[in-house]
Design a protein around this motif. Sequence first.
Motif, PDB file in Angstrom:
ATOM      1  N   GLU A  86       0.824  -1.208   0.000  1.00  0.00           N
ATOM      2  CA  GLU A  86       0.000   0.000   0.000  1.00  0.00           C
ATOM      3  C   GLU A  86       0.860   1.261   0.000  1.00  0.00           C
ATOM      4  O   GLU A  86       0.571   2.218  -0.725  1.00  0.00           O
ATOM      5  N   MET A  87       1.923   1.277   0.803  1.00  0.00           N
ATOM      6  CA  MET A  87       2.789   2.449   0.841  1.00  0.00           C
ATOM      7  C   MET A  87       3.512   2.633  -0.496  1.00  0.00           C
ATOM      8  O   MET A  87       3.733   3.764  -0.941  1.00  0.00           O
ATOM      9  N   SER A  88       3.858   1.519  -1.133  1.00  0.00           N
ATOM     10  CA  SER A  88       4.508   1.614  -2.443  1.00  0.00           C
ATOM     11  C   SER A  88       3.581   2.281  -3.453  1.00  0.00           C
ATOM     12  O   SER A  88       4.010   3.138  -4.238  1.00  0.00           O
ATOM     13  N   ASP A  89       2.316   1.909  -3.420  1.00  0.00           N
ATOM     14  CA  ASP A  89       1.350   2.543  -4.325  1.00  0.00           C
ATOM     15  C   ASP A  89       1.240   4.042  -4.052  1.00  0.00           C
ATOM     16  O   ASP A  89       1.208   4.860  -4.982  1.00  0.00           O
ATOM     17  N   ARG A  90       1.208   4.419  -2.775  1.00  0.00           N
ATOM     18  CA  ARG A  90       1.063   5.831  -2.422  1.00  0.00           C
ATOM     19  C   ARG A  90       2.302   6.654  -2.789  1.00  0.00           C
ATOM     20  O   ARG A  90       2.205   7.845  -3.061  1.00  0.00           O
ATOM     21  N   LEU A  91       3.451   5.988  -2.802  1.00  0.00           N
ATOM     22  CA  LEU A  91       4.715   6.700  -3.020  1.00  0.00           C
ATOM     23  C   LEU A  91       5.127   6.725  -4.492  1.00  0.00           C
ATOM     24  O   LEU A  91       6.119   7.376  -4.846  1.00  0.00           O
ATOM     25  N   THR A  92       4.359   6.049  -5.343  1.00  0.00           N
ATOM     26  CA  THR A  92       4.759   5.897  -6.748  1.00  0.00           C
ATOM     27  C   THR A  92       4.979   7.229  -7.447  1.00  0.00           C
ATOM     28  O   THR A  92       5.944   7.396  -8.208  1.00  0.00           O
ATOM     29  N   ARG A  93       4.107   8.183  -7.209  1.00  0.00           N
ATOM     30  CA  ARG A  93       4.232   9.476  -7.897  1.00  0.00           C
ATOM     31  C   ARG A  93       5.528  10.183  -7.523  1.00  0.00           C
ATOM     32  O   ARG A  93       6.143  10.864  -8.351  1.00  0.00           O
ATOM     33  N   ASP A  97      10.593   4.687  -9.618  1.00  0.00           N
ATOM     34  CA  ASP A  97      11.306   3.416  -9.722  1.00  0.00           C
ATOM     35  C   ASP A  97      10.891   2.469  -8.596  1.00  0.00           C
ATOM     36  O   ASP A  97      11.094   2.773  -7.410  1.00  0.00           O
ATOM     37  N   ARG A  98      10.348   1.333  -8.954  1.00  0.00           N
ATOM     38  CA  ARG A  98       9.784   0.409  -7.967  1.00  0.00           C
ATOM     39  C   ARG A  98      10.840  -0.124  -7.009  1.00  0.00           C
ATOM     40  O   ARG A  98      10.609  -0.202  -5.794  1.00  0.00           O
ATOM     41  N   GLN A  99      12.008  -0.516  -7.508  1.00  0.00           N
ATOM     42  CA  GLN A  99      13.041  -1.078  -6.654  1.00  0.00           C
ATOM     43  C   GLN A  99      13.524  -0.060  -5.625  1.00  0.00           C
ATOM     44  O   GLN A  99      13.681  -0.379  -4.435  1.00  0.00           O
ATOM     45  N   THR A 100      13.746   1.154  -6.067  1.00  0.00           N
ATOM     46  CA  THR A 100      14.158   2.211  -5.138  1.00  0.00           C
ATOM     47  C   THR A 100      13.090   2.449  -4.090  1.00  0.00           C
ATOM     48  O   THR A 100      13.389   2.626  -2.898  1.00  0.00           O
ATOM     49  N   ARG A 101      11.851   2.453  -4.528  1.00  0.00           N
ATOM     50  CA  ARG A 101      10.712   2.674  -3.624  1.00  0.00           C
ATOM     51  C   ARG A 101      10.651   1.590  -2.548  1.00  0.00           C
ATOM     52  O   ARG A 101      10.495   1.882  -1.357  1.00  0.00           O
ATOM     53  N   MET A 167      21.099   5.890   1.940  1.00  0.00           N
ATOM     54  CA  MET A 167      19.712   5.710   2.386  1.00  0.00           C
ATOM     55  C   MET A 167      19.604   5.240   3.837  1.00  0.00           C
ATOM     56  O   MET A 167      18.991   5.905   4.678  1.00  0.00           O
ATOM     57  N   GLN A 168      20.183   4.096   4.147  1.00  0.00           N
ATOM     58  CA  GLN A 168      20.029   3.556   5.492  1.00  0.00           C
ATOM     59  C   GLN A 168      20.736   4.414   6.521  1.00  0.00           C
ATOM     60  O   GLN A 168      20.218   4.635   7.624  1.00  0.00           O
ATOM     61  N   THR A 169      21.915   4.931   6.178  1.00  0.00           N
ATOM     62  CA  THR A 169      22.640   5.774   7.120  1.00  0.00           C
ATOM     63  C   THR A 169      21.825   7.006   7.485  1.00  0.00           C
ATOM     64  O   THR A 169      21.722   7.374   8.660  1.00  0.00           O
ATOM     65  N   ASN A 170      21.231   7.644   6.481  1.00  0.00           N
ATOM     66  CA  ASN A 170      20.443   8.843   6.746  1.00  0.00           C
ATOM     67  C   ASN A 170      19.253   8.543   7.641  1.00  0.00           C
ATOM     68  O   ASN A 170      18.986   9.269   8.606  1.00  0.00           O
ATOM     69  N   LEU A 171      18.528   7.463   7.346  1.00  0.00           N
ATOM     70  CA  LEU A 171      17.361   7.135   8.156  1.00  0.00           C
ATOM     71  C   LEU A 171      17.744   6.678   9.552  1.00  0.00           C
ATOM     72  O   LEU A 171      17.037   6.954  10.523  1.00  0.00           O
ATOM     73  N   ARG A 172      18.881   6.004   9.661  1.00  0.00           N
ATOM     74  CA  ARG A 172      19.314   5.566  10.987  1.00  0.00           C
ATOM     75  C   ARG A 172      19.682   6.773  11.852  1.00  0.00           C
ATOM     76  O   ARG A 172      19.307   6.843  13.023  1.00  0.00           O
ATOM     77  N   TYR A 173      20.410   7.712  11.280  1.00  0.00           N
ATOM     78  CA  TYR A 173      20.709   8.948  12.009  1.00  0.00           C
ATOM     79  C   TYR A 173      19.407   9.656  12.389  1.00  0.00           C
ATOM     80  O   TYR A 173      19.199  10.029  13.552  1.00  0.00           O
ATOM     81  N   GLY A 174      18.547   9.892  11.397  1.00  0.00           N
ATOM     82  CA  GLY A 174      17.337  10.667  11.645  1.00  0.00           C
ATOM     83  C   GLY A 174      16.440  10.054  12.702  1.00  0.00           C
ATOM     84  O   GLY A 174      15.991  10.744  13.629  1.00  0.00           O
ATOM     85  N   CYS A 175      16.189   8.751  12.595  1.00  0.00           N
ATOM     86  CA  CYS A 175      15.313   8.084  13.570  1.00  0.00           C
ATOM     87  C   CYS A 175      15.949   8.054  14.954  1.00  0.00           C
ATOM     88  O   CYS A 175      15.266   8.265  15.965  1.00  0.00           O
ATOM     89  N   SER A 176      17.249   7.797  15.016  1.00  0.00           N
ATOM     90  CA  SER A 176      17.938   7.744  16.315  1.00  0.00           C
ATOM     91  C   SER A 176      17.954   9.112  16.991  1.00  0.00           C
ATOM     92  O   SER A 176      17.748   9.221  18.206  1.00  0.00           O
ATOM     93  N   ILE A 177      18.193  10.157  16.210  1.00  0.00           N
ATOM     94  CA  ILE A 177      18.219  11.512  16.773  1.00  0.00           C
ATOM     95  C   ILE A 177      16.832  11.920  17.253  1.00  0.00           C
ATOM     96  O   ILE A 177      16.677  12.490  18.345  1.00  0.00           O
TER      97      ILE A 177
END
Length: 220
Positions: A86-93, A97-101, A167-177
Amino acid sequence: MQLCSERYTETRRGSSIKRLRVCLLLPAIVLSLVVSSVSHAGNQKEEAIADSVRLALAKVIADPRPPKPSFDKIEERIKYLHWLGEMSDRLTRRIPDRQTRLELLETIWYESKRAGLEPAMVMGLMQVESGFKKYATSIVGARGYMQVMPFWSRVIGDGDPKKLFHMQTNLRYGCSILRMYIDMEGGNLYLALGRYNGSRGRPEYPNAVLANWKNWEFKG
């Protein structure tokens, strides 16, 4: 515009979020202007943190495990797969790119849950901060999906701010902070979001994140 100092947490989604909606209520036309105008990170402050907190954050950031969620029950995995679709469908616009999404969504789920945050809230914050643009850079130098300030790479990382575009580094920093700020504010999400944005105590940013949070809620 109405400002409320009532305390609430992001983990009790029922009555506490209802109180937030009442306390931070804005007329629809004003709210739409706020949401459209808050598109970059504020000047997040570098502030003193206890050595124990800094070391704990550094340990989390250095964890090399890939963002692959695991589930104890098949029902939990099925629910996750429904969320992913469901989130993939919402984020398509925004991300054609499906793999990146799918890679981004897997990482959002993993890092959000790891930090004890709601994925929908993290996605609302990402929409406000970067519009889901991997290489977004604000006028004050914040980087990536969650607009992490470069000084964090020195405080809790390996000193290489270029990795904040990973990608993962940015989200890990952001969520942890953000998790750290929520704990510092005793569970007060309103103040924690303001601190994350560098606008603690002002209503515009928490209002914007809340409005965009609703775009990513999953009812399944």
